[in-house]
Design a protein around this motif. Structure first.
Motif, PDB file in Angstrom:
ATOM      1  N   VAL A  10       1.202  -1.376  -0.152  1.00  0.00           N
ATOM      2  CA  VAL A  10       0.280  -0.010   0.303  1.00  0.00           C
ATOM      3  C   VAL A  10       0.962   0.784  -0.490  1.00  0.00           C
ATOM      4  CG1 VAL A  10      -1.417   1.909   1.184  1.00  0.00           C
ATOM      5  CG2 VAL A  10      -1.688  -1.124   0.923  1.00  0.00           C
ATOM      6  N   CYS A  11       2.118   1.027   0.778  1.00  0.00           N
ATOM      7  CA  CYS A  11       2.822   2.537   1.370  1.00  0.00           C
ATOM      8  C   CYS A  11       3.670   2.271  -0.411  1.00  0.00           C
ATOM      9  CB  CYS A  11       3.778   2.268   2.098  1.00  0.00           C
ATOM     10  SG  CYS A  11       3.448   2.196   3.280  1.00  0.00           S
ATOM     11  N   ILE A  12       3.968   1.700  -0.726  1.00  0.00           N
ATOM     12  CA  ILE A  12       5.085   1.993  -2.260  1.00  0.00           C
ATOM     13  C   ILE A  12       4.157   2.401  -3.326  1.00  0.00           C
ATOM     14  CG2 ILE A  12       5.002   0.230  -4.427  1.00  0.00           C
ATOM     15  CD1 ILE A  12       6.583  -1.462  -2.656  1.00  0.00           C
ATOM     16  N   ILE A  13       2.473   1.780  -3.523  1.00  0.00           N
ATOM     17  CA  ILE A  13       1.658   2.476  -4.573  1.00  0.00           C
ATOM     18  C   ILE A  13       1.174   4.174  -4.271  1.00  0.00           C
ATOM     19  CG2 ILE A  13      -1.185   1.743  -4.897  1.00  0.00           C
ATOM     20  CD1 ILE A  13      -0.833  -0.917  -5.099  1.00  0.00           C
ATOM     21  N   LEU A  14       0.497   4.413  -2.649  1.00  0.00           N
ATOM     22  CA  LEU A  14       0.793   5.771  -2.533  1.00  0.00           C
ATOM     23  C   LEU A  14       1.914   6.687  -3.011  1.00  0.00           C
ATOM     24  CD1 LEU A  14      -0.705   5.502   1.196  1.00  0.00           C
ATOM     25  CD2 LEU A  14      -1.929   6.508  -1.099  1.00  0.00           C
ATOM     26  N   PHE A  15       3.463   5.819  -2.497  1.00  0.00           N
ATOM     27  CA  PHE A  15       4.474   6.785  -3.091  1.00  0.00           C
ATOM     28  C   PHE A  15       4.243   6.810  -4.648  1.00  0.00           C
ATOM     29  CE2 PHE A  15       8.689   5.921  -4.827  1.00  0.00           C
ATOM     30  CZ  PHE A  15       9.241   7.482  -4.374  1.00  0.00           C
ATOM     31  N   LEU A  16       4.001   5.527  -5.272  1.00  0.00           N
ATOM     32  CA  LEU A  16       4.156   6.089  -6.778  1.00  0.00           C
ATOM     33  C   LEU A  16       3.009   6.951  -7.401  1.00  0.00           C
ATOM     34  CD1 LEU A  16       4.339   2.207  -8.054  1.00  0.00           C
ATOM     35  CD2 LEU A  16       6.532   4.078  -7.725  1.00  0.00           C
ATOM     36  N   GLY A 283      10.064  -3.933   6.974  1.00  0.00           N
ATOM     37  CA  GLY A 283      10.111  -3.467   6.143  1.00  0.00           C
ATOM     38  C   GLY A 283       8.865  -2.501   6.814  1.00  0.00           C
ATOM     39  N   TYR A 284       9.225  -1.800   7.980  1.00  0.00           N
ATOM     40  CA  TYR A 284       8.373  -1.178   8.396  1.00  0.00           C
ATOM     41  C   TYR A 284       9.344   0.317   8.262  1.00  0.00           C
ATOM     42  CZ  TYR A 284       7.249   2.107  12.749  1.00  0.00           C
ATOM     43  OH  TYR A 284       7.163   3.536  12.790  1.00  0.00           O
ATOM     44  N   LEU A 285       9.995   0.024   8.676  1.00  0.00           N
ATOM     45  CA  LEU A 285      11.566   1.198   8.732  1.00  0.00           C
ATOM     46  C   LEU A 285      11.169   1.781   7.020  1.00  0.00           C
ATOM     47  CD1 LEU A 285      14.883   1.020  10.258  1.00  0.00           C
ATOM     48  CD2 LEU A 285      12.777   2.904  10.752  1.00  0.00           C
ATOM     49  N   LEU A 286      11.072   1.036   5.925  1.00  0.00           N
ATOM     50  CA  LEU A 286      11.265   1.553   4.740  1.00  0.00           C
ATOM     51  C   LEU A 286       9.569   1.768   4.495  1.00  0.00           C
ATOM     52  CD1 LEU A 286      12.171   1.356   1.915  1.00  0.00           C
ATOM     53  CD2 LEU A 286      10.782  -1.164   1.120  1.00  0.00           C
ATOM     54  N   GLY A 287       9.039   1.994   5.083  1.00  0.00           N
ATOM     55  CA  GLY A 287       7.345   2.401   4.892  1.00  0.00           C
ATOM     56  C   GLY A 287       7.660   4.165   5.575  1.00  0.00           C
ATOM     57  N   VAL A 288       7.743   3.998   6.563  1.00  0.00           N
ATOM     58  CA  VAL A 288       8.290   5.183   7.532  1.00  0.00           C
ATOM     59  C   VAL A 288       8.342   6.005   6.260  1.00  0.00           C
ATOM     60  CG1 VAL A 288       9.545   6.775   8.702  1.00  0.00           C
ATOM     61  CG2 VAL A 288       8.510   4.543   9.590  1.00  0.00           C
ATOM     62  N   CYS A 289       9.998   5.951   5.160  1.00  0.00           N
ATOM     63  CA  CYS A 289      10.537   6.126   4.245  1.00  0.00           C
ATOM     64  C   CYS A 289       9.527   6.465   2.959  1.00  0.00           C
ATOM     65  CB  CYS A 289      11.712   5.292   3.383  1.00  0.00           C
ATOM     66  SG  CYS A 289      12.771   5.267   4.653  1.00  0.00           S
ATOM     67  N   LEU A 290       8.766   5.484   2.865  1.00  0.00           N
ATOM     68  CA  LEU A 290       7.439   5.673   1.803  1.00  0.00           C
ATOM     69  C   LEU A 290       6.351   6.256   1.969  1.00  0.00           C
ATOM     70  CD1 LEU A 290       7.222   2.178   0.984  1.00  0.00           C
ATOM     71  CD2 LEU A 290       8.335   4.120  -0.916  1.00  0.00           C
ATOM     72  N   ASN A 291       6.688   6.855   2.607  1.00  0.00           N
ATOM     73  CA  ASN A 291       4.954   7.632   3.035  1.00  0.00           C
ATOM     74  C   ASN A 291       6.117   8.641   4.090  1.00  0.00           C
ATOM     75  OD1 ASN A 291       3.028   5.735   3.191  1.00  0.00           O
ATOM     76  ND2 ASN A 291       3.431   4.815   5.657  1.00  0.00           N
ATOM     77  N   GLY A 292       6.923   9.124   4.212  1.00  0.00           N
ATOM     78  CA  GLY A 292       7.455  10.522   4.553  1.00  0.00           C
ATOM     79  C   GLY A 292       7.592  10.959   2.531  1.00  0.00           C
ATOM     80  N   MET A 293       8.351  10.256   2.290  1.00  0.00           N
ATOM     81  CA  MET A 293       7.969  11.420   0.366  1.00  0.00           C
ATOM     82  C   MET A 293       6.953  11.663  -0.015  1.00  0.00           C
ATOM     83  SD  MET A 293      10.824   8.463  -1.440  1.00  0.00           S
ATOM     84  CE  MET A 293      10.802   6.968  -0.665  1.00  0.00           C
ATOM     85  N   LEU A 295       4.047  11.953   1.713  1.00  0.00           N
ATOM     86  CA  LEU A 295       3.315  13.328   2.276  1.00  0.00           C
ATOM     87  C   LEU A 295       3.738  14.520   1.956  1.00  0.00           C
ATOM     88  CD1 LEU A 295       1.613  14.582   5.008  1.00  0.00           C
ATOM     89  CD2 LEU A 295       4.021  13.996   5.871  1.00  0.00           C
ATOM     90  N   LEU A 296       5.656  14.310   1.825  1.00  0.00           N
ATOM     91  CA  LEU A 296       6.609  15.632   1.086  1.00  0.00           C
ATOM     92  C   LEU A 296       5.944  16.541  -0.105  1.00  0.00           C
ATOM     93  CD1 LEU A 296       8.749  18.034   1.860  1.00  0.00           C
ATOM     94  CD2 LEU A 296       7.737  16.426   3.486  1.00  0.00           C
ATOM     95  N   LEU A 297       5.783  14.763  -0.549  1.00  0.00           N
ATOM     96  CA  LEU A 297       5.189  14.942  -2.165  1.00  0.00           C
ATOM     97  C   LEU A 297       4.022  15.850  -2.408  1.00  0.00           C
ATOM     98  CD1 LEU A 297       6.960  11.799  -4.070  1.00  0.00           C
ATOM     99  CD2 LEU A 297       7.578  14.041  -4.929  1.00  0.00           C
ATOM    100  N   ILE A 298       3.161  15.209  -1.900  1.00  0.00           N
ATOM    101  CA  ILE A 298       1.221  15.763  -1.497  1.00  0.00           C
ATOM    102  C   ILE A 298       0.999  17.422  -0.777  1.00  0.00           C
ATOM    103  CG2 ILE A 298      -0.851  15.616  -0.461  1.00  0.00           C
ATOM    104  CD1 ILE A 298      -0.351  12.617  -0.318  1.00  0.00           C
ATOM    105  N   CYS A 299       2.273  17.773   0.050  1.00  0.00           N
ATOM    106  CA  CYS A 299       2.659  19.018   0.818  1.00  0.00           C
ATOM    107  C   CYS A 299       2.459  19.739  -0.472  1.00  0.00           C
ATOM    108  CB  CYS A 299       3.346  19.419   1.892  1.00  0.00           C
ATOM    109  SG  CYS A 299       2.102  18.524   2.965  1.00  0.00           S
ATOM    110  N   ASP A 300       4.029  19.063  -1.450  1.00  0.00           N
ATOM    111  CA  ASP A 300       4.797  20.141  -2.103  1.00  0.00           C
ATOM    112  C   ASP A 300       3.447  20.544  -3.386  1.00  0.00           C
ATOM    113  OD1 ASP A 300       6.589  22.078  -3.580  1.00  0.00           O
ATOM    114  OD2 ASP A 300       6.395  19.956  -4.938  1.00  0.00           O
ATOM    115  N   LEU A 301       3.435  19.301  -3.967  1.00  0.00           N
ATOM    116  CA  LEU A 301       2.049  19.609  -5.121  1.00  0.00           C
ATOM    117  C   LEU A 301       0.822  20.633  -5.143  1.00  0.00           C
ATOM    118  CD1 LEU A 301       1.143  18.128  -7.996  1.00  0.00           C
ATOM    119  CD2 LEU A 301       0.162  16.907  -6.057  1.00  0.00           C
ATOM    120  N   LEU A 302       0.100  21.192  -3.132  1.00  0.00           N
ATOM    121  CA  LEU A 302      -0.597  21.427  -3.019  1.00  0.00           C
ATOM    122  C   LEU A 302      -0.515  22.970  -2.926  1.00  0.00           C
ATOM    123  CD1 LEU A 302      -2.328  19.120  -0.187  1.00  0.00           C
ATOM    124  CD2 LEU A 302      -3.584  19.806  -3.020  1.00  0.00           C
TER     125      LEU A 302
END
Length: 340
Positions: A10-16, A283-293, A295-302
């Motif tokens: 789910v985190c990977i799909i959200l990031f992509l 996979g948890y830490l990788l999930g933190v990295c993916l969700n961090g990216m 969140l920043l991408l969404i906020c920067d886009l807005l």
């Protein structure tokens, strides 16, 4: 197998999705086909190629690097303090880095965007000093009878952050009156000036720290347990806590010096990731990295599309999401205290 890694998928799909939207949308909108053609085959009009490769990709990559830095630093701070409210902005660490950076420019007598290698290293050194001093001061002021008082820790962090912010304003005005608006714009949080050079410089710091964090993640996970229990099994809590504080300070420093003081990422992302993962296992830490990216991408886009051609500071966008979440956490905390 699929069920075990469902959260990570789910985190990977959200990031992509957010990564593609970040490349696609902006002042000049591209279709999905145009975006994919430019990304994989560099096909498109010369104008689109210029916009895509010179401005949009570096900006999206910078958002990813800042997202990783702030989310992982938040994860570290929450582990070593055993407090889910710990965040670089709330604890005053970001303001400490900003003060270190502004003080360096004050010593130079001018705000310089393109520093030499020695200048970059010196700026990083001053930023790190500011981060470590802010966090150390908070820890010293918050320890009571050998234990960290969490309420005091948060309040001290807010006070230290305010104090450093005042010093930042004072020294910003002392650098050079003409530079005040530039320094202010930098500190408000923006990645609009990102380029390939800044991406490269950030990567030199962030990627090795990230690799070390993944290697040492079992040690980081242990820090959530009490010091008494850990010391009884021979675990050197002070040593490992200092190591991870240094890692967090470097990540926050790189982020603040390149994108300004952006708050709440470290507060929101670890909690958001725990929704997708039943435990902090594989996979948890990788999930933190993916969700961090993401969140920043969404906020920067807005931030860059809501009021075209004007652009909102990233800090303001994160504040819209972060403040209600912080209030929710404080409410939950008070509820827990009342129950006990």
């Amino acid at each position: 197998m699929i069920k075990k890694y469902r959260g990570l998928f789910v985190c990977i799909i959200l990031f992509l999705i957010t990564f593609l939207l970040g490349l696609k949308m902006g002042t000049v909108k591209l279709s999905v086909t145009e975006t994919l053609q430019l990304l994989f085959w560099n096909q498109g009009t010369k104008e689109n190629q210029l916009i895509f490769h010179t401005f949009r990709i570096p900006r999206v990559l910078t958002a990813c690097l800042v997202g990783i830095s702030l989310s992982m630093s938040g994860e570290i701070l929450q582990k070593i303090t055993r407090n889910k409210i710990a965040d670089a902005g709330i604890l005053g660490v970001s303001s400490g880095v900003a003060f270190g950076g502004v003080f360096y420019f004050f010593l130079l007598g001018n705000y310089v965007e393109n520093l030499t290698v020695i200048g970059e290293m010196s700026l990083m050194f001053f930023g790190l000093l500011g981060a470590i001093f802010a966090l150390s001061l908070n820890l010293i002021l918050s320890v009571s009878h050998g234990k960290l008082n969490m309420s005091r820790f948060i309040l001290n962090g807010i006070g230290i952050s305010s104090g450093f912010s005042a010093l930042v304003t004072f020294f910003s005005l002392k650098i050079n009156a003409d530079n005040f608006s530039q320094v202010n714009s930098w500190l408000q949080g923006s990645i609009s000036q990102s380029n390939w050079s800044s991406v490269q410089k950030m990567s030199y710091w962030i990627l090795p720290i990230l690799l070390l964090l993944f290697i040492l993640s079992p040690k980081l996970s242990l820090l959530k347990f009490s010091d008494t229990h850990l010391e009884s099994i021979g675990f050197q809590t002070t040593w490992w806590r200092l190591i991870f504080i240094l890692f967090a300070a470097i990540l926050i420093c790189v982020s603040v010096l390149n994108a300004g003081t952006i708050g709440f990422v470290g507060l929101i992302v670890p909690a958001l990731t725990k929704i997708f993962f039943k435990s902090e296992g594989k996979g948890y830490l990788l999930g933190v990295c993916l969700n961090g990216m993401s969140l920043l991408l969404i906020c920067d886009l807005l931030a860059r599309t809501l009021f075209i051609p004007n652009e909102l500071p990233l800090n303001a966008m994160l504040g819209i999401i972060g403040v209600p979440y912080l209030i929710y956490l404080v409410y939950q905390s008070r509820k827990g205290v009342l129950k006990s």
